[in-house]
Design a protein around this motif. Structure first.
Motif, PDB file in Angstrom:
ATOM      1  N   ALA A  85      17.850   1.857   8.287  1.00  0.00           N
ATOM      2  CA  ALA A  85      17.278   0.515   8.406  1.00  0.00           C
ATOM      3  C   ALA A  85      17.443  -0.273   7.103  1.00  0.00           C
ATOM      4  CB  ALA A  85      15.804   0.602   8.784  1.00  0.00           C
ATOM      5  N   ALA A  86      17.236   0.386   5.977  1.00  0.00           N
ATOM      6  CA  ALA A  86      17.381  -0.297   4.685  1.00  0.00           C
ATOM      7  C   ALA A  86      18.830  -0.720   4.462  1.00  0.00           C
ATOM      8  CB  ALA A  86      16.912   0.621   3.553  1.00  0.00           C
ATOM      9  N   LEU A  87      19.770   0.158   4.792  1.00  0.00           N
ATOM     10  CA  LEU A  87      21.185  -0.172   4.630  1.00  0.00           C
ATOM     11  C   LEU A  87      21.595  -1.287   5.584  1.00  0.00           C
ATOM     12  CD1 LEU A  87      22.514   3.474   4.234  1.00  0.00           C
ATOM     13  CD2 LEU A  87      22.711   1.674   2.500  1.00  0.00           C
ATOM     14  N   ALA A  88      21.122  -1.205   6.829  1.00  0.00           N
ATOM     15  CA  ALA A  88      21.438  -2.260   7.792  1.00  0.00           C
ATOM     16  C   ALA A  88      20.853  -3.596   7.324  1.00  0.00           C
ATOM     17  CB  ALA A  88      20.905  -1.891   9.173  1.00  0.00           C
ATOM     18  N   GLY A  89      19.668  -3.542   6.731  1.00  0.00           N
ATOM     19  CA  GLY A  89      19.044  -4.750   6.200  1.00  0.00           C
ATOM     20  C   GLY A  89      19.843  -5.372   5.071  1.00  0.00           C
ATOM     21  N   ALA A  90      20.649  -4.541   4.404  1.00  0.00           N
ATOM     22  CA  ALA A  90      21.517  -5.029   3.324  1.00  0.00           C
ATOM     23  C   ALA A  90      22.859  -5.528   3.866  1.00  0.00           C
ATOM     24  CB  ALA A  90      21.751  -3.916   2.306  1.00  0.00           C
ATOM     25  N   GLY A  91      23.009  -5.517   5.199  1.00  0.00           N
ATOM     26  CA  GLY A  91      24.239  -6.023   5.800  1.00  0.00           C
ATOM     27  C   GLY A  91      25.266  -4.969   6.148  1.00  0.00           C
ATOM     28  N   VAL A  92      24.895  -3.707   6.023  1.00  0.00           N
ATOM     29  CA  VAL A  92      25.824  -2.613   6.345  1.00  0.00           C
ATOM     30  C   VAL A  92      25.944  -2.470   7.867  1.00  0.00           C
ATOM     31  CG1 VAL A  92      26.135  -0.094   6.260  1.00  0.00           C
ATOM     32  CG2 VAL A  92      25.432  -1.345   4.195  1.00  0.00           C
ATOM     33  N   THR A  93      27.177  -2.415   8.354  1.00  0.00           N
ATOM     34  CA  THR A  93      27.414  -2.180   9.789  1.00  0.00           C
ATOM     35  C   THR A  93      28.287  -0.949  10.029  1.00  0.00           C
ATOM     36  OG1 THR A  93      29.342  -3.650   9.785  1.00  0.00           O
ATOM     37  CG2 THR A  93      27.206  -4.625  10.366  1.00  0.00           C
ATOM     38  N   PHE A 121      21.252   5.140  14.674  1.00  0.00           N
ATOM     39  CA  PHE A 121      22.366   4.275  14.266  1.00  0.00           C
ATOM     40  C   PHE A 121      22.495   3.071  15.206  1.00  0.00           C
ATOM     41  CE2 PHE A 121      23.244   8.388  12.406  1.00  0.00           C
ATOM     42  CZ  PHE A 121      23.637   8.056  11.115  1.00  0.00           C
ATOM     43  N   GLU A 122      22.478   3.318  16.517  1.00  0.00           N
ATOM     44  CA  GLU A 122      22.591   2.219  17.487  1.00  0.00           C
ATOM     45  C   GLU A 122      21.404   1.273  17.360  1.00  0.00           C
ATOM     46  OE1 GLU A 122      22.781   5.854  20.246  1.00  0.00           O
ATOM     47  OE2 GLU A 122      22.403   5.596  18.090  1.00  0.00           O
ATOM     48  N   ALA A 123      20.224   1.838  17.131  1.00  0.00           N
ATOM     49  CA  ALA A 123      19.005   1.021  17.053  1.00  0.00           C
ATOM     50  C   ALA A 123      19.046   0.049  15.881  1.00  0.00           C
ATOM     51  CB  ALA A 123      17.780   1.927  16.939  1.00  0.00           C
ATOM     52  N   ASN A 124      19.861   0.358  14.876  1.00  0.00           N
ATOM     53  CA  ASN A 124      19.959  -0.491  13.687  1.00  0.00           C
ATOM     54  C   ASN A 124      21.247  -1.314  13.640  1.00  0.00           C
ATOM     55  OD1 ASN A 124      17.574  -0.017  11.663  1.00  0.00           O
ATOM     56  ND2 ASN A 124      18.011   1.985  12.579  1.00  0.00           N
ATOM     57  N   GLY A 125      21.919  -1.394  14.772  1.00  0.00           N
ATOM     58  CA  GLY A 125      23.080  -2.281  14.853  1.00  0.00           C
ATOM     59  C   GLY A 125      24.327  -1.783  14.151  1.00  0.00           C
ATOM     60  N   ILE A 126      24.426  -0.474  13.929  1.00  0.00           N
ATOM     61  CA  ILE A 126      25.645   0.075  13.314  1.00  0.00           C
ATOM     62  C   ILE A 126      26.751   0.094  14.375  1.00  0.00           C
ATOM     63  CG2 ILE A 126      26.646   2.046  12.102  1.00  0.00           C
ATOM     64  CD1 ILE A 126      24.357   0.486  10.626  1.00  0.00           C
ATOM     65  N   THR A 127      27.880  -0.537  14.060  1.00  0.00           N
ATOM     66  CA  THR A 127      28.935  -0.732  15.061  1.00  0.00           C
ATOM     67  C   THR A 127      30.172   0.129  14.833  1.00  0.00           C
ATOM     68  OG1 THR A 127      29.829  -2.577  13.771  1.00  0.00           O
ATOM     69  CG2 THR A 127      28.231  -3.102  15.509  1.00  0.00           C
ATOM     70  N   ARG A 128      30.272   0.766  13.656  1.00  0.00           N
ATOM     71  CA  ARG A 128      31.457   1.574  13.361  1.00  0.00           C
ATOM     72  C   ARG A 128      31.008   2.787  12.542  1.00  0.00           C
ATOM     73  NH1 ARG A 128      36.088   1.600   9.581  1.00  0.00           N
ATOM     74  NH2 ARG A 128      38.028   1.907  10.757  1.00  0.00           N
ATOM     75  N   ILE A 129      31.376   3.979  12.995  1.00  0.00           N
ATOM     76  CA  ILE A 129      30.958   5.203  12.304  1.00  0.00           C
ATOM     77  C   ILE A 129      32.163   6.118  12.123  1.00  0.00           C
ATOM     78  CG2 ILE A 129      29.551   7.305  12.465  1.00  0.00           C
ATOM     79  CD1 ILE A 129      27.426   5.719  13.908  1.00  0.00           C
ATOM     80  N   GLY A 130      32.307   6.600  10.900  1.00  0.00           N
ATOM     81  CA  GLY A 130      33.346   7.574  10.604  1.00  0.00           C
ATOM     82  C   GLY A 130      32.775   8.979  10.656  1.00  0.00           C
ATOM     83  N   ILE A 131      33.649   9.921  10.981  1.00  0.00           N
ATOM     84  CA  ILE A 131      33.284  11.335  10.939  1.00  0.00           C
ATOM     85  C   ILE A 131      34.297  12.068  10.070  1.00  0.00           C
ATOM     86  CG2 ILE A 131      32.057  11.316  13.141  1.00  0.00           C
ATOM     87  CD1 ILE A 131      34.545  12.431  14.494  1.00  0.00           C
ATOM     88  N   ALA A 132      33.897  13.199   9.542  1.00  0.00           N
ATOM     89  CA  ALA A 132      34.732  13.905   8.574  1.00  0.00           C
ATOM     90  C   ALA A 132      35.799  14.747   9.269  1.00  0.00           C
ATOM     91  CB  ALA A 132      33.866  14.799   7.689  1.00  0.00           C
ATOM     92  N   GLY A 133      36.987  14.767   8.674  1.00  0.00           N
ATOM     93  CA  GLY A 133      38.077  15.600   9.171  1.00  0.00           C
ATOM     94  C   GLY A 133      38.606  16.494   8.065  1.00  0.00           C
ATOM     95  N   GLY A 165      29.225   3.626  22.653  1.00  0.00           N
ATOM     96  CA  GLY A 165      29.942   2.359  22.522  1.00  0.00           C
ATOM     97  C   GLY A 165      30.164   1.951  21.078  1.00  0.00           C
ATOM     98  N   ILE A 166      30.292   2.946  20.198  1.00  0.00           N
ATOM     99  CA  ILE A 166      30.491   2.687  18.770  1.00  0.00           C
ATOM    100  C   ILE A 166      31.936   3.018  18.398  1.00  0.00           C
ATOM    101  CG2 ILE A 166      29.876   3.506  16.448  1.00  0.00           C
ATOM    102  CD1 ILE A 166      27.007   3.793  17.423  1.00  0.00           C
ATOM    103  N   GLU A 167      32.567   2.115  17.668  1.00  0.00           N
ATOM    104  CA  GLU A 167      33.932   2.368  17.199  1.00  0.00           C
ATOM    105  C   GLU A 167      33.912   3.532  16.213  1.00  0.00           C
ATOM    106  OE1 GLU A 167      37.457   0.156  14.599  1.00  0.00           O
ATOM    107  OE2 GLU A 167      35.688  -0.999  15.225  1.00  0.00           O
ATOM    108  N   GLY A 168      34.868   4.427  16.347  1.00  0.00           N
ATOM    109  CA  GLY A 168      34.889   5.595  15.467  1.00  0.00           C
ATOM    110  C   GLY A 168      36.207   5.765  14.746  1.00  0.00           C
ATOM    111  N   PHE A 169      36.173   6.545  13.691  1.00  0.00           N
ATOM    112  CA  PHE A 169      37.389   6.911  12.960  1.00  0.00           C
ATOM    113  C   PHE A 169      37.128   8.232  12.258  1.00  0.00           C
ATOM    114  CE2 PHE A 169      34.763   4.563   9.975  1.00  0.00           C
ATOM    115  CZ  PHE A 169      34.919   5.224   8.767  1.00  0.00           C
ATOM    116  N   ILE A 170      38.201   8.848  11.802  1.00  0.00           N
ATOM    117  CA  ILE A 170      38.110  10.092  11.034  1.00  0.00           C
ATOM    118  C   ILE A 170      38.535   9.801   9.602  1.00  0.00           C
ATOM    119  CG2 ILE A 170      39.044  12.425  10.736  1.00  0.00           C
ATOM    120  CD1 ILE A 170      39.521  12.472  13.791  1.00  0.00           C
TER     121      ILE A 170
END
Length: 284
Positions: A85-93, A121-133, A165-170
């Motif tokens: 929530a704090a990061l999202a409040g700072a404009g992080v998506t 993550f969804e509740a705070n409006g995060i739209t793109r999430i990376g995962i580790a490879g 429904g979140i865009e993802g990447f590795i």
């Protein structure tokens, strides 16, 4: 002017810093175009406040801040909610959700999928999430569960991203050669994992420094050529640049689009000055 493939590939780069390295913001502003993704690693769970401050400053400077959220550094769901929530409040998506390299979790989570499935993550409006490879495996996981567990975990996380429904990447661990990346990417595609891959590239650094990071991070087979050079004591302070590696990745990006090698993710192990002395002529 038409860029050569390596320079064109480097235009797609992201870079990694820690919260404490936000003091380097002026050099990032001078050398990188606005909108570049700057990942903020969390090496110590005590640095959460510094990570948040860095995210705020990067956002204000026109960059896309991508904070790491290591599951093993999260105490509980309340801690996760407060942090996201704090990061999202700072404009992080955008964020990078990973297990984290700590031997023992500080709280109730030890895998990225556990924090993803909280709904935070969804509740705070995060739209793109990376995962580790891990193109060369992850010793922490492989020793206990075998290589198949890494593939299964990626499939599980990809399924969650799609369902949410979140865009993802590795984003991968760093390595030194393009061959293992190609082989690994083919394995992922054959298994139905179609997320784009951003490949970890160590910036210019001495052989001694690269050996240290390779040992710390459990980087595998492609580190052999680094260790081989390190056997020669006179070469320990020689600066290694990733020209051949990046050229190989650019070839995969442009000539093998089915592998979805999307861009380089730069680790400034040898310092920001060395990195940008090497990068700037290529970025134009």
């Amino acid at each position: 002017m038409t860029l050569d493939p390596t320079s064109a590939f480097l235009q797609r780069m992201s870079i990694e810093i820690t919260g404490k390295q936000i003091e380097k913001l002026p050099i990032l502003q001078a050398k990188l175009k606005p909108g570049t993704r700057v990942f903020i690693a969390l090496i110590d769970p005590a640095d959460v406040a510094a990570q948040l401050d860095a995210a705020k400053q990067l956002k204000q400077a026109g960059f896309v801040a991508v904070p790491h959220i290591p599951a093993r550094f999260v105490r509980d769901q309340a801690d996760l909610k407060a942090r996201v929530a704090a990061l999202a409040g700072a404009g992080v998506t955008e964020m990078l959700a990973l297990g984290g390299g700590a031997p023992q979790p500080i709280g109730q989570y030890d895998a990225a999928i556990q924090i993803l499935e909280t709904g935070v993550f969804e509740a705070n409006g995060i739209t793109r999430i990376g995962i580790a490879g891990h193109p060369e495996g992850n010793p922490d996981i492989s020793k206990l569960h075998g290589e198949a567990a890494l593939l299964a975990a990626l499939k599980q996380k990809q399924a969650w991203l799609k369902s949410a429904g979140i865009e993802g990447f590795i984003a991968t661990q760093f390595l030194f050669e393009a061959g293992p990346v190609a082989e690994w990417a083919r394995t992922l595609r054959a298994a139905g994992i179609d997320l784009p891959i951003y490949v970890g590239v160590p910036g210019p650094a001495t052989i001694k420094t690269l050996v240290k990071y390779a040992a710390m991070c459990g980087v595998g087979n492609s580190a052999r050529f680094i260790r081989k050079q390190a056997m020669n004591i006179t070469k320990l302070l020689t600066v290694n640049t990733p020209d051949d590696f990046v050229a190989g990745l650019a070839d995969l990006h442009f000539n093998h689009p089915e592998l979805k090698v999307a861009g380089p993710h730069m680790y400034p192990f040898g310092g920001f000055d060395k990195l940008f002395d090497w990068l700037s002529p290529k970025l134009g």
